[in-house]
Design an enzyme around this catalytic site. Structure first.
Site, PDB file in Angstrom:
ATOM      1  N   ASP A  11      36.038  33.597  45.056  1.00 50.92           N
ATOM      2  CA  ASP A  11      36.165  34.462  46.024  1.00 50.92           C
ATOM      3  C   ASP A  11      37.220  35.358  45.549  1.00 50.92           C
ATOM      4  OD1 ASP A  11      36.515  35.555  48.201  1.00 50.92           O
ATOM      5  OD2 ASP A  11      38.699  34.363  48.470  1.00 50.92           O
ATOM      6  N   ASP A  13      39.713  38.538  46.743  1.00 54.37           N
ATOM      7  CA  ASP A  13      41.187  38.880  46.845  1.00 54.37           C
ATOM      8  C   ASP A  13      41.658  37.342  47.411  1.00 54.37           C
ATOM      9  OD1 ASP A  13      40.432  41.403  47.712  1.00 54.37           O
ATOM     10  OD2 ASP A  13      39.035  40.985  48.653  1.00 54.37           O
ATOM     11  N   ASP A 175      40.337  30.482  48.946  1.00 51.23           N
ATOM     12  CA  ASP A 175      41.179  30.923  49.073  1.00 51.23           C
ATOM     13  C   ASP A 175      42.288  30.580  50.182  1.00 51.23           C
ATOM     14  OD1 ASP A 175      40.932  33.540  49.661  1.00 51.23           O
ATOM     15  OD2 ASP A 175      43.248  33.609  49.943  1.00 51.23           O
TER      16      ASP A 175
END
Length: 223
Positions: A11, A13, A175
């Protein structure tokens, strides 16, 4: 340890780059253009992760518009947001410690890497290039690359197809709950970073195979 990994999906961001500053500037400039109340960084942190359109809609509703009213101005807001984000993309963000070293170690193992984000693809490619991370990835896919976005499993399944690996042999690194749910539904093992953005909820509550404090831990995790 996680055995049998043949490729890794990462991922963007909140996992590789702390982009909250970019979101803060672009979103609040958009709201100012629309004469809408601004949004605090702490609120933005809870809103990010489900794509730019969701972020804008959430900000409009946070400022007092109901769902119908927010949707009515969404097209104009989207156009202004795109312009503002393009202007600041990468200027108020920073690569998290250990990201570059962690990706280098994975590549040294011969593992093909893909970046999969809900951020629009053009913005994702530009950010990766500006931060010097684009060289690590065989593929980059954004929130507009497929018919659906994370937490739907489709983007992960299609990314595995592009990598030429089975989901069970493809590690997802993210995240947030979005990454975790998408990975579980696609059949991918998942490692979640303990920093980043998870809608204000403790990341340990999200389904995961491992929690890591830095991407440099992945090398030992796959040993």
């Amino acid at each position: 340890m996680i055995a049998g990994i043949r490729a890794v999906i990462v991922d963007l961001d909140g996992t590789m780059v702390d982009t909250l500053g970019d979101f803060d500037v672009a979103l609040n400039r958009t709201l100012q253009d629309l004469s809408r109340p601004g949004v605090a960084r702490t609120d933005i942190e809870r809103m990010v992760g489900k794509g730019s359109m969701h972020l804008i809609r959430s900000a409009l509703q946070h400022g007092g518009l109901d769902a119908g009213a927010a949707d009515a101005v969404l097209e104009r807001a989207w156009a202004r947001y795109q312009a503002h984000y393009q202007a600041v993309n990468g200027q108020h963000s920073a690569v998290y410690p250990g990201v570059d070293a962690g990706l280098v170690a994975l590549a040294a193992r011969g593992l093909p890497l893909a970046c999969l984000t809900n951020k629009p693809l053009a913005f994702a490619r530009e950010l990766l290039a500006r931060k010097g991370l684009d060289r690590h990835f065989r593929h980059v896919f954004g929130g507009d690359s497929f018919a659906r976005t994370k937490p739907d499993p489709l983007p992960l399944i299609e990314t595995c197809r592009a990598l030429g690996t089975a989901p069970a042999a493809t590690l997802m690194v993210g995240d947030s709950l979005n990454d975790a749910q998408a990975a579980r539904a696609a059949g991918c093992p998942v490692a979640l970073v303990t920093y980043g953005y998870n809608h204000g909820e403790p990341i340990a509550r999200a389904p995961h195979d491992r929690l890591i404090d830095s991407l440099v831990e992945l090398d030992a995790l796959l040993a």
